[in-house]
Design an enzyme around this catalytic site. Structure first.
Site, short mmCIF file in Angstrom:
data_model
loop_
_atom_site.label_atom_id
_atom_site.label_comp_id
_atom_site.label_asym_id
_atom_site.label_seq_id
_atom_site.Cartn_x
_atom_site.Cartn_y
_atom_site.Cartn_z
N GLU A 107 15.22 46.00 48.67
CA GLU A 107 14.74 46.41 47.45
C GLU A 107 13.80 47.76 47.70
O GLU A 107 14.11 48.55 46.75
CB GLU A 107 13.70 45.08 46.98
CG GLU A 107 14.30 43.76 46.42
CD GLU A 107 13.59 42.75 46.49
OE1 GLU A 107 12.32 42.86 46.48
OE2 GLU A 107 14.11 41.55 46.39
N ASP B 121 5.14 47.37 45.45
CA ASP B 121 5.99 46.54 44.43
C ASP B 121 5.13 45.48 44.13
O ASP B 121 4.76 44.35 44.83
CB ASP B 121 7.08 45.99 45.26
CG ASP B 121 8.07 45.30 44.50
OD1 ASP B 121 7.60 44.63 43.54
OD2 ASP B 121 9.25 44.64 44.92
N ASP C 1 19.09 42.69 40.80
CA ASP C 1 17.95 42.64 41.73
C ASP C 1 17.60 40.89 41.20
O ASP C 1 17.19 40.52 39.80
CB ASP C 1 17.00 43.27 40.67
CG ASP C 1 15.47 42.93 40.94
OD1 ASP C 1 15.17 42.07 42.02
OD2 ASP C 1 14.51 43.46 40.67
N LYS D 81 13.05 31.92 44.87
CA LYS D 81 13.47 32.83 45.92
C LYS D 81 12.53 32.68 47.03
O LYS D 81 12.88 32.98 48.34
CB LYS D 81 13.11 34.20 45.30
CG LYS D 81 13.56 35.24 45.93
CD LYS D 81 13.28 36.53 45.43
CE LYS D 81 13.68 37.82 46.17
NZ LYS D 81 13.57 39.09 45.63
#
Lengths: 188, 623
Positions: free
Chosen positions: B186, B208, B28, B86
């Protein structure tokens, strides 16, 4: 594994039509449960993720097979695409442009009227009602298609297919219209 | 986008003779934290000493340090530290303007519309470089705890990542020496970790809430197939905002003002811990260190909830947007999976439960759940059995036709791998060439879609318009790599092109970066270890210098001499290139300073009794 490669590479199976690949009877009213079951079974064997021990060459061949399985499954799963594909196998090809040329005025009038009704609707429940009416119409077309394909009446099949495509497009418009209303409601 | 097929009778007999003994892990690669995990028979565990590795990279000089060590540098030398890269994956300078919120990046002036370069102590680095450092660190940590080499991984990406961002992620893995078995979404990974693929059919939401980003995904599970049907989110909403909120309250309660970023960072470190303790406690009471003083501060859970109420409500609003995008009713959602550290906050859980009318799934650690799902998928990919995940093509692909219109050849949501063909013809008499413009997108007009490639089929024999039959085939492999070919059927003339997603780093550049890293491989590891040790030693020296300034009077002359001697020896070792020497000298200095540290703590205690405050005692002892 070796056996799978042989089957995929065998020229006699290479030109199989989608019905043969997916192991279902070549007819419009096929058994969707069997289609589903066979698809999962085949993909489990031919999907690239399953080719852990295959050589590079084997992989290329198996990949082609996996592509055919996916394309075939999606074509046969949708009744409208299935109908179109059946006509193609019978030598009748239709492109989108031909579709719009051959459409009869009844179908055009019907979809114009529906569109006008949809535009003025501001209530989600109302759109849902329109949607379910259209879905019923499409269901009826499927039932009629079963009969015309049994009688190899491709001319009538073409007419039904065109109407079905128009209705199907309209369903997408309903979905977008619902989103629009929801966004407006959320903003308010 | 992913679909999933659940194979009920995964061949048991094959399990023991897995064809390749390569270890494959799940990764991850997160905005705030990254995790590497391994699965054995469907049971996952996180690997390494820093199981939750902060996605922070610090470049001191040429080499990079990652995680905790980079966090230490954040307080002291924040100009060398990169975070949240990211958000920059696959982006050019023109995209960055669309990212909302504060961006913690120092952008190098040589950035262009295709590529953002960041400034690392004068050196140019890309988000791909920085991500590859995180991946290398994860790999190293995992190899250490497994005592095995790791070559392959399943890496997770947000469902909304486009081709360019996915390609950038793959390149980062390549640079880190990792072969990507598959990139998976994800939310799908989280659903896999909860074994929802074994469940009955239904619609699931994945909520999330991480450190800096919020994502909501709606997944549909149908006849053994998982499909992402809607995603929404906010790239600047997360736990960091909650830390900030506590800082603002503390500053106002204490009647203080923050004057620079270092002060803010120091406070943020403290409020992060306060936030975490409020998950289990009803109130936090204690001292806050600020401007070399200690202040009494307290905050109750209720007060904290008032602070974050607006942010949490905003996330719920985004959930509603995603649900309406999916065309579903919220009551149709069968389960809610919680992902991300911030979903530990009871207030978040309560609100999510209220919105969806059910208790969310929380029994797997929300920091690890995505990596666990990736590890499970990695295991089944190396074995070639278990749960089969099938991708779908997320955006329609087609070519431009007359009048600037688009003819779609592969529709969106088509299962891949797939190949589809369509026939075209010439529209002029004697036409011998045909331009093929490959497009991606849902719009009807070519100029509104994304242009992927151009090529020309030439050498068509001259014929009347409409006679030539040109078959255009689009072929997508399991990884979404597109090949387009055009073939004139009467003459057999054929032309084909591989369409690769690009984001500014050309293949050649990646190749060169790889070659460079191979060439210097030995040197590389050596230099990296050395620079890690140097950085650690430098942090220690800086802390000691501060301590000597404030409390040097506590030392006997002989003690001070011993410390000075050890400092000089460490500094000399740092100038050399023997890493072990640096480590040993650092340990020696640490030992010599232990008495000093104890004295400082004692002084801090007595000062506190007299109402005085001493700064940073604990920290310098830890150093």
């Amino acid at each position: 594994m070796k056996k799978d490669v042989a089957a995929a590479a065998n020229p006699s199976t290479y030109k199989m039509d989608y019905f043969k690949i997916l192991g279902v009877e070549k007819k419009f009213d096929l058994d969707e449960a069997i289609l589903e079951k066979n698809y999962l079974l085949l993909q489990n064997r031919f999907h690239p993720d399953r080719q852990v021990s295959a050589s590079k060459n084997e992989r290329i061949i198996l990949l082609q097979k996996a592509k055919d399985i996916n394309a075939g499954y999606e074509t046969l799963k949708s009744p409208l695409e299935r109908a179109e594909y059946l006509m193609q196998l019978n030598g009748i090809k239709i492109s989108d442009r031909e579709l719009s040329k051959n459409v009869d005025s009844k179908v055009l009038y019907e979809s114009m009227e529906m569109r006008e009704n949809l535009e003025i609707t501001k209530d989600i429940e109302e759109v849902k009602k329109i949607e379910s009416e259209v879905k019923n119409k499409i269901e009826k077309i499927y039932l009629e298609l079963v009969n015309v394909f049994r009688n190899d009446d491709f001319k009538e099949a073409m007419r039904l297919l065109i109407r079905g495509k128009y209705l199907d497009k309209f369903l997408e418009e309903c979905r977008l219209h619902k989103l629009k209303i929801q966004k407006e409601n959320n903003a308010a | 986008m992913l679909l999933e097929i659940n194979e009920p009778g995964a061949s048991e007999k094959q399990k023991n003779k897995s064809p390749k003994s390569d270890v494959a892990v799940g990764i991850d690669l997160g905005t705030t934290n990254s995790v590497i995990a391994i699965s054995k028979n469907g049971k996952s565990k996180a690997l390494g000493d820093e199981k939750l590795l902060a996605s922070l990279v610090s470049y001191s000089g040429k080499k990079a340090v990652v995680g905790k060590k980079a966090r230490e540098a954040l307080v002291k030398r924040q100009d060398t530290v990169f975070r949240s890269v990211k958000k920059l994956m696959g982006k050019g300078i023109k995209d960055i303007k669309k990212i909302s919120g504060w961006l913690p990046y120092r952008i190098h002036r040589s950035s262009n519309e295709n590529m953002i370069y960041l400034d690392a102590d004068g050196k140019k680095v890309t988000a791909v470089d920085i991500s590859s450092e995180i991946l290398k660190k994860l790999k190293k940590n995992a190899e250490k705890s497994l005592s095995k080499k790791i070559k392959k991984a399943v890496i997770t990406v947000p469902a909304y990542f486009d081709d360019a961002a996915r390609a950038a992620t793959k390149d980062a893995a390549k640079l880190a020496g990792i072969e990507v078995l598959r990139l998976i979404n994800e939310p799908t990974a989280a659903a896999l970790a909860y074994g929802l693929d074994n469940n009955s059919e239904g619609i699931y939401a994945v909520y999330d809430l991480g450190g800096g980003t919020f994502d909501i995904s709606i997944l549909k599970m149908e006849k053994g197939v998982f499909r992402v049907i809607a995603t929404a989110g906010d790239t600047s909403l997360g736990g960091d905002d909650f830390d900030h909120a506590i800082v603002m309250k503390a500053i106002s309660d204490l009647n203080q003002k923050i004057e620079d970023e270092d002060e803010l960072n120091l406070l943020l470190e403290q409020t992060k811990k306060i936030k975490e303790s409020l998950t289990s406690k009803k109130i936090w009471k204690g001292k806050i260190k600020f401007k070399k003083k200690r202040f009494d501060f307290s905050i109750s859970r209720n007060e904290f909830e008032d602070l974050i109420n607006q942010d949490v409500k905003r996330s719920l609003k985004i959930c509603l947007d995603a649900v309406s995008d999916s065309g579903l009713d919220i009551s149709e959602i069968k389960g809610v999976v919680m992902v991300g550290g911030s979903t530990r906050i009871p207030f978040v859980r309560e609100n999510v439960a209220k919105l969806f009318g059910q208790k969310p799934l929380t029994n797997i650690d929300p920091d690890f759940v995505v990596a666990f799902g990736a590890a499970i998928q990695a295991e089944s990919l190396t074995r070639g059995e278990g749960t089969l995940l099938l991708d779908v093509n997320p955006l329609s692909l087609g070519i431009e036709t007359i009048g600037g219109l688009v003819e779609k050849i592969i529709e969106r949501n088509t299962l891949i791998p797939v190949a589809k063909s369509q026939e075209f013809t010439t529209h002029k008499d004697g036409q011998t060439g045909m331009k093929i413009h490959v497009l991606q997108g849902e719009r009807e007009r070519a100029d509104l879609c994304r242009s992927l490639a151009h090529f020309e089929l030439s050498g068509i024999p001259p014929m009347q318009a409409g006679i030539a039959r040109i078959k255009v085939t689009f072929s997508l492999d399991a990884d979404g790599l597109l090949t387009v070919s055009a073939r004139e059927e009467t003459s057999g003339k054929e032309q084909q092109i591989e369409v690769k997603p690009s984001y500014g780093l050309a293949d050649k550049q990646i190749e060169k970066m790889l070659m460079d890293s191979y060439k210097n491989a030995k040197q590389d590891i050596f230099e990296r270890l050395l620079s890690e040790s140097r950085l650690e030693a430098q942090i220690m020296l800086d802390n000691l210098e501060k301590a000597l300034e404030s409390d040097g009077d506590l030392l006997e002359t002989s003690e001070r001499k011993a410390i000075d001697k050890a400092v000089a020896q460490l500094k000399a070792a740092m100038k050399g290139s023997n890493r072990d020497d640096v480590d040993i000298k650092a340990q020696e200095l640490d030992k010599i300073c232990s008495d000093f540290a104890e004295k400082r703590v004692n002084r801090a205690l007595s000062d506190a009794l007299r109402g005085k405050n001493v700064d940073e005692v604990v920290r310098s002892k830890n150093a």
